[in-house]
Scaffold this active site. Structure first.
Site, PDB file in Angstrom:
ATOM      1  N   LEU A 185     -15.228   5.898  -3.504  1.00  0.00           N
ATOM      2  CA  LEU A 185     -13.820   5.523  -3.501  1.00  0.00           C
ATOM      3  C   LEU A 185     -13.440   4.416  -4.477  1.00  0.00           C
ATOM      4  O   LEU A 185     -14.172   3.449  -4.661  1.00  0.00           O
ATOM      5  CB  LEU A 185     -13.423   5.060  -2.101  1.00  0.00           C
ATOM      6  N   PHE A 230       0.850  -1.183   0.000  1.00  0.00           N
ATOM      7  CA  PHE A 230       0.000   0.000   0.000  1.00  0.00           C
ATOM      8  C   PHE A 230       0.885   1.232   0.000  1.00  0.00           C
ATOM      9  O   PHE A 230       2.042   1.162   0.417  1.00  0.00           O
ATOM     10  CB  PHE A 230      -0.887   0.001   1.250  1.00  0.00           C
ATOM     11  N   GLN A 235      -7.679  14.788   4.316  1.00  0.00           N
ATOM     12  CA  GLN A 235      -7.108  13.954   3.261  1.00  0.00           C
ATOM     13  C   GLN A 235      -8.046  13.845   2.063  1.00  0.00           C
ATOM     14  O   GLN A 235      -9.200  13.446   2.203  1.00  0.00           O
ATOM     15  CB  GLN A 235      -6.826  12.550   3.794  1.00  0.00           C
ATOM     16  N   HIS A 260     -11.798  12.419   1.863  1.00  0.00           N
ATOM     17  CA  HIS A 260     -11.813  11.034   2.313  1.00  0.00           C
ATOM     18  C   HIS A 260     -11.685  10.863   3.821  1.00  0.00           C
ATOM     19  O   HIS A 260     -12.304   9.994   4.419  1.00  0.00           O
ATOM     20  CB  HIS A 260     -10.644  10.319   1.626  1.00  0.00           C
ATOM     21  N   GLU A 296      -7.095   2.044  -3.113  1.00  0.00           N
ATOM     22  CA  GLU A 296      -5.675   2.133  -3.418  1.00  0.00           C
ATOM     23  C   GLU A 296      -5.103   0.768  -3.801  1.00  0.00           C
ATOM     24  O   GLU A 296      -4.065   0.689  -4.456  1.00  0.00           O
ATOM     25  CB  GLU A 296      -4.978   2.669  -2.160  1.00  0.00           C
TER      26      GLU A 296
HETATM   27  C1  LIG Z   1     -14.560   4.196   1.135  1.00  0.00           C
HETATM   28  C2  LIG Z   1     -13.555   4.154   2.240  1.00  0.00           C
HETATM   29  C3  LIG Z   1     -12.548   3.198   2.236  1.00  0.00           C
HETATM   30  C4  LIG Z   1     -11.613   3.142   3.269  1.00  0.00           C
HETATM   31  N1  LIG Z   1     -10.637   2.166   3.243  1.00  0.00           N
HETATM   32  C5  LIG Z   1      -9.771   2.081   4.280  1.00  0.00           C
HETATM   33  C6  LIG Z   1      -8.793   1.034   4.318  1.00  0.00           C
HETATM   34  O1  LIG Z   1      -8.714   0.201   3.431  1.00  0.00           O
HETATM   35  N2  LIG Z   1      -7.955   0.976   5.361  1.00  0.00           N
HETATM   36  C7  LIG Z   1      -8.027   1.882   6.384  1.00  0.00           C
HETATM   37  O2  LIG Z   1      -7.249   1.750   7.318  1.00  0.00           O
HETATM   38  N3  LIG Z   1      -8.941   2.871   6.376  1.00  0.00           N
HETATM   39  C8  LIG Z   1      -9.822   2.995   5.356  1.00  0.00           C
HETATM   40  N4  LIG Z   1     -10.747   4.001   5.350  1.00  0.00           N
HETATM   41  C9  LIG Z   1     -10.870   4.870   6.512  1.00  0.00           C
HETATM   42  C10 LIG Z   1     -11.601   4.148   7.612  1.00  0.00           C
HETATM   43  O3  LIG Z   1     -12.576   3.297   7.073  1.00  0.00           O
HETATM   44  C11 LIG Z   1     -12.303   5.098   8.576  1.00  0.00           C
HETATM   45  O4  LIG Z   1     -11.416   6.085   8.957  1.00  0.00           O
HETATM   46  C12 LIG Z   1     -12.741   4.332   9.794  1.00  0.00           C
HETATM   47  O5  LIG Z   1     -13.557   3.257   9.422  1.00  0.00           O
HETATM   48  C13 LIG Z   1     -13.452   5.187  10.809  1.00  0.00           C
HETATM   49  O6  LIG Z   1     -13.908   4.333  11.838  1.00  0.00           O
HETATM   50  P1  LIG Z   1     -14.508   4.865  13.183  1.00  0.00           P
HETATM   51  O7  LIG Z   1     -14.661   3.693  14.076  1.00  0.00           O
HETATM   52  O8  LIG Z   1     -13.702   6.012  13.659  1.00  0.00           O
HETATM   53  O9  LIG Z   1     -15.918   5.431  12.787  1.00  0.00           O
HETATM   54  P2  LIG Z   1     -17.098   4.843  11.855  1.00  0.00           P
HETATM   55  O10 LIG Z   1     -16.903   3.480  11.415  1.00  0.00           O
HETATM   56  O11 LIG Z   1     -17.367   5.871  10.858  1.00  0.00           O
HETATM   57  O12 LIG Z   1     -18.283   4.843  12.834  1.00  0.00           O
HETATM   58  C14 LIG Z   1     -18.854   6.026  13.324  1.00  0.00           C
HETATM   59  C15 LIG Z   1     -19.984   5.617  14.188  1.00  0.00           C
HETATM   60  O13 LIG Z   1     -20.430   6.714  14.947  1.00  0.00           O
HETATM   61  C16 LIG Z   1     -21.828   6.801  14.884  1.00  0.00           C
HETATM   62  N5  LIG Z   1     -22.204   8.182  15.128  1.00  0.00           N
HETATM   63  C17 LIG Z   1     -21.720   9.286  14.523  1.00  0.00           C
HETATM   64  N6  LIG Z   1     -22.318  10.380  15.038  1.00  0.00           N
HETATM   65  C18 LIG Z   1     -23.176   9.946  15.978  1.00  0.00           C
HETATM   66  C19 LIG Z   1     -24.095  10.590  16.854  1.00  0.00           C
HETATM   67  N7  LIG Z   1     -24.255  11.914  16.855  1.00  0.00           N
HETATM   68  N8  LIG Z   1     -24.843   9.833  17.686  1.00  0.00           N
HETATM   69  C20 LIG Z   1     -24.714   8.486  17.688  1.00  0.00           C
HETATM   70  N9  LIG Z   1     -23.866   7.827  16.885  1.00  0.00           N
HETATM   71  C21 LIG Z   1     -23.112   8.549  16.039  1.00  0.00           C
HETATM   72  C22 LIG Z   1     -22.164   6.275  13.522  1.00  0.00           C
HETATM   73  O14 LIG Z   1     -23.498   5.856  13.470  1.00  0.00           O
HETATM   74  C23 LIG Z   1     -21.190   5.117  13.419  1.00  0.00           C
HETATM   75  O15 LIG Z   1     -21.704   3.986  14.065  1.00  0.00           O
HETATM   76  C24 LIG Z   1     -11.679   4.079   4.319  1.00  0.00           C
HETATM   77  C25 LIG Z   1     -12.695   5.042   4.315  1.00  0.00           C
HETATM   78  C26 LIG Z   1     -13.621   5.100   3.287  1.00  0.00           C
HETATM   79  C27 LIG Z   1     -14.672   6.155   3.300  1.00  0.00           C
END
Ligand SMILES: Cc1cc2nc3c(=O)[nH]c(=O)nc-3n(C[C@H](O)[C@H](O)[C@H](O)COP(=O)(O)OP(=O)(O)OC[C@H]3O[C@@H](n4cnc5c(N)ncnc54)[C@H](O)[C@@H]3O)c2cc1C
Ligand code: SF4
Ligand code: SF4
Ligand code: FES
Lengths: 632, 249
Positions: A264, A121, A248, A389, A267
Site C-alpha cells: 500500500l 482523507f 475494495q 485492499h 491515501e
Molecule cells: C496496508 C493497509 C493500510 C491500511 N490503512 C488503514 C487506515 O489508515 N485507516 C483505516 O481505518 N483502515 C486502514 N486499513 C484497513 C484496516 O487496517 C483493517 O481493515 C483492519 O486493521 C482490520 O482489523 P481487524 O481487527 O478486523 O483484523 P486484523 O488486524 O487483521 O486482525 C486479524 C486477527 O485475526 C487473527 N486470525 C485470523 N484468522 C485466524 C484463525 N483462523 N485463528 C486464529 N486467529 C486468526 C490474526 O492472527 C489477527 O490477529 C489498512 C489496511 C491495510 C492492509
C-alpha cells in the site's frame, strides 16, 4: 483417539487486531474470563499496517464536524448500501473510542492547542482522521496491546496470576467452531503453529475478529493472515455473509518492483497534497468526477489547490474521491495507454511539497520507497496502481450487539463483519469500526454469557473428532498436489476474472475454475511433519479462501449493476432497485447459496441529512414520496 | 535479470541442526524473504519462517543474514553480488523453535514487567492536552515495531543467558524512557529502570541503535538521557518531582 490440550473460558476472541483486542478489553472489563487467539505473534496483527488514521468527528480541526456529517459521508461513500444502524452507532461512538485510547497511553499527533490533530482523507468532508504520522495502525495495536498487559498486571496484583482472567494464545490457528446439538456455540478447535498440537477451547461465546480475505487475490496489500478464516468459520457454523461482492481495490498500491507489487501507498499522500498524473503529465482525476459527487469536488486545478488551505471556500480535489472512483479512473488511464512504465500511473508529491514537509508527514512512505524501490519520493514521483485492499462483505450481524445471524453465541467485529461500509469503505473508517464494534462485540458476548446463568453448551464428540480428522487430512493423502500451486492459480483467477472490472462471462468462468480448485484442494498432500509447517498451514487456509472466493464470485454474478467495490462492465450503471437488496450467502451442501434480502431503510431524521436531489440519484421513485417536503 | 543464487539456510530445531545449501532463482527487485518463500514453494515446503506484512511494519521476519541481524523483508537482494553465498540463520539470542523461527517469549515477559502508563487520576477522556514538541520524544520510541533485533544484538544478553533475569534489554529500557518522557505519566520510572530492569548494565555501545530497522536512536535518545536522569536524581530527589510537575503544565 487424537490428543489435544483443553481450556475453558467464558469468552474467546479469535483475532488480535484492533477489533479483537478491543473486544477482549470489553469482555474482561465485564468480568468474563477471556482468551485471545491469534495466528501470529501478539502485536503483529494486520491492523499494524494501517497508515492513514482513525476517522472520528471530534471536531478538533474543524468545529463544524459532528456525527451527523460523518454519518452522511459514510453513507455517501458506501453508496447508500450501508446498514444505517451500524453507520449511526459508528459515527456517534467513534470519538469516545479514540479519546479512550489516550487514557491507555496512545500519543497522537497534536493540534496547536494540544488536542488530537486530524487530517483530510478521501470522502470525508472535514479533516477527521486522528493519526500518528503515517503509522496509525501501529499506534493502535501497541496501545491496545499495552492496555491488555495493564489489565494482566492488575489481575496479577489482585490474584497473583497475570494470565488467570485474560490470556493471549499467540500463533494458534482456529480451524473449526464447536457447537452443541442445536448449533449453539460451544467453543473452538485449533492447532499451535509452533508444534502442530491440537487445542480445544470450550466457551459459550466466540467473537470472530479475523480480518479480511485479500490473499485470495494476486495483487493485494494484505498479509498472509488474510485468508478469510473467520468468514469461512461463520459459514461452516451455519451463519451468513452479506455484501461479499464488494471488494475494495485501493487505488494506490506499489507496482514496481514485482515482488512488492500491491504494497500500500497510503491515501495520506493525496490528503497531504500529492496528485495523480498520467504519462502526459496531466492531472486526470478532473475527468472522472461522477455526477453524484459534482457538488463536493472541484472541476479545475486552481480551486482544487486552494482547497488544501481554504476548504471553506473551495471544493476539494478529485484526487480524494472515494477509492472505488479513483481505482477505476487509474484502470481506465492505463487501459488507454497513458500509464507509467510499469503499468500504473504517477503519484506526485515531490513537485508539490518541500522535502522537509514530506519527511515530516510521510516518513514511512519515504522509508518504504527508498528501501524497496530505490525511489526518493521527495525528488521523484511514485508509480502506483490498484491493489486488493479490503472486503466490505462479511458476517451478517445484529448492529447493537455484533451477534452473528443464525448461530447463538457467535459474534463478529472488524473487517470480518459486514454491513457497516455498504458497497465501499471510506479510508479511516475501518480503524474506528474496529474500536466501536470491537467494544460492542465484547459487551454483547458478556451479556449473552451472563444470560446463560452458568449453563454452558457442550460440544458434541463428533464435532471434535471431525475437526481433528479434517485438519490432518493433508498428511494422509498420497500423491496429491502441492497447496502452493493451487493457491497461485486461485489468486490469478480472482485477480483476472473477479477483480476490479467484472463481466458475466468472466465471473462465470471463475466459478467453473473454482469448482476445479475445490476438487483439487480436497486432495492436497503436504510434506514433513506438524511442527511449524507452512505447507500444512496453507493447505488448511486454502479451503477457507475457496469458500470465500465462491461467495464473492456468486454474488458478483447475481448483482447486475455497478456500485462501489463491484463494477460490472455489462451493467455499468447504479440501479435504485438493486440498492434495496443485500445478497446473503450461506453454505448449502457443498456449495454456496445466495438469497436476496431487503436492506433496512434509513430513519427519517437520517434521511433528512441529504437533500432530495441527492437522494433521487440513489433511491427509487417509490421510496422518495415519503419526503415530498424539501428537508430543512 | 534472473540469476541463480547460492543460499545457505539453517535448518533444524531445539535439538540441533545445520546449514542446508540451495540454489534458487532471484528476480529483479526481490528481497531475501521472497527467496525464502520461493524455497518453500519449490524446494522445501516445510521451511519455517515467520513473517506478516512484508513491508517492514510488523517486525515478524527478524533473522541474521550473513551474521547481521536484519529484517528478511527489508533486505534487498541487490545489496549482494550474484556470486556471493547468502547465509540465513535464526536470531542467536533466542531459543530456536524450528529453522528460522525462534522463541521470543522472553520479550513478552519483560514487557509485562514494565508498569503501564499511569495517567493523572482527575483527567477525563477527551481532556488530554499535550503539545506536539512534548509528545515527539516518546513518539520516536513508539515507532518500535518489536522486531527484537536490538534485543538479539545487545552483548549484555546475546551470549549471556545468565543476564536475562536482571536485564530487560534496549527495547524495554526504551519503553520505560518512553513512559518517563510521556507528558502526562505520573509514575517514578527512573527508579524502576535502574533497580529492576538493569539500566546500569548497559554500557552505551550503541550496537542496538545500529541494527534498529526503524532507525530509532535508542542509545542517544532513550538510554543515555535515562541514565542522566537517574544520576541527577541520585543527587537530588526533587529534580524528578520538579521535572514531572514542570512538564505537566
Ligand atoms: C496496508 C493497509 C493500510 C491500511 N490503512 C488503514 C487506515 O489508515 N485507516 C483505516 O481505518 N483502515 C486502514 N486499513 C484497513 C484496516 O487496517 C483493517 O481493515 C483492519 O486493521 C482490520 O482489523 P481487524 O481487527 O478486523 O483484523 P486484523 O488486524 O487483521 O486482525 C486479524 C486477527 O485475526 C487473527 N486470525 C485470523 N484468522 C485466524 C484463525 N483462523 N485463528 C486464529 N486467529 C486468526 C490474526 O492472527 C489477527 O490477529 C489498512 C489496511 C491495510 C492492509
Ligand atoms: S547501548 Fe546498551 S542496550 Fe544498546 S547494545 Fe549497547 S549495551 Fe546493549
Ligand atoms: S527498538 Fe528498533 S530494533 Fe528494537 S525492537 Fe524496536 S524496532 Fe526493533
Ligand atoms: S514481514 Fe513484517 S517486518 Fe518483515
Amino acid at each position: 483417539m487424537t490428543e489435544y490440550e483443553e481450556h475453558r473460558y467464558d469468552v474467546i476472541i479469535i483475532g488480535a487486531g484492533g477489533a479483537g483486542l478491543r473486544a477482549a478489553i470489553a469482555a474482561r472489563e465485564a468480568g468474563m474470563r477471556t482468551a485471545i487467539i491469534c495466528k501470529s505473534l501478539f502485536g503483529k496483527a494486520h491492523t499494524v499496517m494501517a497508515e492513514g488514521g482513525i476517522a472520528a468527528s471530534m471536531g478538533n480541526a474543524n468545529s463544524n464536524d459532528n456525527w451527523q456529517v460523518h454519518f452522511r459521508d459514510t453513507i455517501r461513500g458506501g453508496k447508500f448500501l450501508n446498514n444505517p444502524r451500524m453507520a449511526e452507532l459508528h459515527a456517534k461512538e467513534a470519538p469516545d473510542r479514540v479519546w479512550e485510547l489516550e487514557t491507555y497511553g496512545a500519543l497522537f499527533d497534536r493540534t496547536a492547542d494540544g488536542k488530537i490533530s486530524q487530517r483530510n482523507f478521501g470522502g470525508h468532508e472535514y479533516p477527521r482522521l486522528a493519526h500518528v504520522g503515517d503509522r496509525t495502525g501501529l499506534e493502535l495495536i501497541r496501545t491496545l496491546q499495552q492496555k491488555i498487559v495493564s489489565l494482566q498486571q492488575d489481575d496479577e496484583k489482585e490474584s497473583g496470576s497475570a494470565e488467570g482472567k485474560l490470556k493471549v494464545f499467540a500463533e494458534v490457528t482456529i480451524t473449526e467452531l464447536l457447537q452443541d446439538e442445536t448449533g449453539t456455540i460451544a467453543g473452538a478447535f485449533g492447532y499451535y503453529r509452533e508444534s502442530g498440537r491440537f487445542v480445544v477451547f470450550r466457551a459459550p461465546a466466540v467473537v470472530l475478529a479475523t480480518g479480511g480475505i485479500g490473499k485470495s487475490f494476486k495483487v493485494t496489500s494484505n498479509s498472509w493472515e488474510y485468508t478469510g478464516d473467520g468468514h469461512a468459520l461463520a459459514l461452516r457454523a451455519g451463519s451468513t455473509l452479506l455484501n461479499m461482492e464488494f471488494v475494495q481495490f485501493h487505488p494506490t498500491g506499489m507496482v514496481w518492483p514485482p515482488s512488492v507489487k500491491g504494497i500500500l501507498v497510503t491515501e495520506s499522500v493525496r490528503g497531504d497534497g500529492g496528485v495523480l498524473k498520467n504519462s502526459d503529465g496531466k492531472r486526470f482525476m478532473f475527468d472522472y468526477v461522477p455526477d453524484v459527487f459534482r457538488k463536493q469536488y472541484a472541476d479545475n486545478e486552481p480551486e482544487a489547490d486552494r482547497w488544501y488551505t481554504d476548504p471553506e471556500h473551495n471544493k476539494r480535489t478529485p484526487d480524494l474521491l472515494p477509492r472505488d472512483e479513483v481505482a477505476r479512473a487509474i484502470n481506465s488511464e492505463v487501459k488507454a495507454g497513458r500509464g507509467s512504465p510499469h503499468g500504473g500511473v504517477f503519484l506526485d508529491i515531490a513537485s508539490r511539497r518541500t522535502p522537509e514537509e514530506i519527511l515530516k508527514r510521510l516518513p514511512s512512505m519515504h522509508h518504504q520507497f527508498k528501501e524497496l524501490a530505490d525511489v526518493d519520493i521527495t525528488a521523484e514521483p511514485m508509480e502506483v496502481g490498484p491493489t486488493c485492499h479490503y472486503v466490505m462483505g462479511g458476517v451478517e450481524v445484529e448492529p447493537d450487539t455484533a451477534a452473528a445471524a443464525r448461530v447463538p453465541g457467535l459474534f463478529a467485529a472488524g473487517e470480518v463483519a459486514g454491513g457497516m461500509h455498504g458497497s465501499n469503505r471510506l479510508g479511516g473508517n475501518s480503524l474506528s469500526d474496529l474500536l466501536v464494534f470491537g467494544k460492542r462485540a465484547g459487551d454483547g458476548a458478556a451479556i449473552y454469557v451472563g444470560g446463560l446463568q452458568g449453563k454452558y453448551p457442550n460440544a458434541t464428540d463428533e464435532s471434535l473428532a471431525s475437526a481433528a480428522a479434517t485438519a490432518l487430512a493433508p498428511f494422509n493423502e498420497q500423491g496429491g498436489e502441492n497447496p502452493y500451486t493451487v493457491h497461485q492459480e486461485l489468486q490469478q483467477t480472482m485477480n483476472d476474472l473477479v477483480g476490479i472490472i467484472r463481466t458475466r462471462d468472466e465471473v462465470q468462468s471463475a466459478l467453473d475454475k473454482l469448482q476445479g480448485y475445490k476438487d483439487r484442494a480436497a486432495r492436497l498432500t503436504v510434506e514433513g511433519h506438524r511442527q511449524f509447517n507452512p505447507g500444512w498451514h496453507l493447505a488448511l487456509d486454502l479451503q477457507n479462501m475457496i469458500w470465500v472466493s465462491e461467495c464473492i464470485a456468486r454474488a458478483a454474478l447475481i448483482r447486475e449493476e455497478s456500485r462501489g467495490g463491484h463494477t460490472r462492465d455489462d451493467f455499468p450503471a447504479m440501479s435504485a432497485e438493486w440498492r434495496q437488496k443485500n445478497l446473503v450467502c450461506s453454505i448449502d451442501g457443498d456449495s454456496i447459496a445466495v438469497i436476496e434480502q431487503p436492506i433496512p431503510s434509513l430513519r427519517e431524521d437520517l434521511l433528512a441529512l441529504f437533500d432530495r436531489d441527492e437522494l433521487s440519484k440513489y433511491l427509487t421513485e417509490a421510496e422518495l414520496p415519503a419526503l415530498t417536503e424539501e428537508p430543512a | 535479470m534472473t540469476y541463480l543464487a547460492k543460499f545457505r539456510v539453517w535448518r533444524g530445531d531445539d535439538k540441533g541442526g545445520d546449514l542446508a545449501d540451495y540454489k534458487v532463482d532471484v528476480n529483479e527487485g526481490e528481497v531475501v524473504l521472497d527467496i525464502i518463500h520461493r524455497l518453500q514453494a519449490t524446494q522445501s515446503g516445510d521451511l519455517a519462517v515467520r513473517w506478516n506484512c512484508k513491508a517492514g511494519k510488523c517486525g515478524s521476519c527478524s533473522a541474521e543474514i550473513n551474521g547481521r541481524p536484519r529484517l528478511l523483508c527489508m533486505t534487498r537482494m541487490s545489496t549482494f553480488t550474484e556470486e556471493e553465498t547468502i547465509t540465513v540463520t535464526p536470531m542467536r539470542a533466542f531459543p530456536v523453535i524450528r529453522d528460522l523461527v525462534t522463541d521470543v517469549s522472553f520479550n513478552y515477559r519483560k514487557a509485562r514487567e514494565v508498569p503501564s502508563f499511569a495517567p493523572p487520576a482527575n483527567l477525563k477522556p477527551g481532556e488530554y492536552r499535550m503539545q506536539q514538541v512534548d509528545v515527539e520524544r516518546s513518539q520516536e520510541f513508539r515507532k518500535c515495531i518489536e522486531c527484537f533485533l536490538c534485543q538479539n544484538t545487545c552483548h549484555v544478553v546475546r551470549d549471556h543467558e545468565e543476564n536475562k533475569q536482571a536485564f530487560s534489554g534496549p527495547r524495554f529500557l526504551m519503553r520505560i524512557a518512553e513512559l518517563d518522557m510521556h507528558p502526562l505519566d505520573t509514575a517514578d520510572r527512573q527508579h524502576q529502570a535502574q533497580d529492576e530492569h538493569g539500566l546500569g548494565m548497559c554500557n552505551i555501545t550503541k550496537c542496538c541503535t545500529e541494527v534498529c530497522p526503524e532507525h530509532i536512536k535508542i542509545t542517544d535518545n532513550a538510554l543515555i538521557p535515562m541514565k542522566e536522569r537517574v544520576v541527577d536524581r541520585k543527587y537530588d530527589p526533587l529534580v524528578w518531582l520538579g521535572s514531572k510537575i514542570g512538564r505537566r503544565s
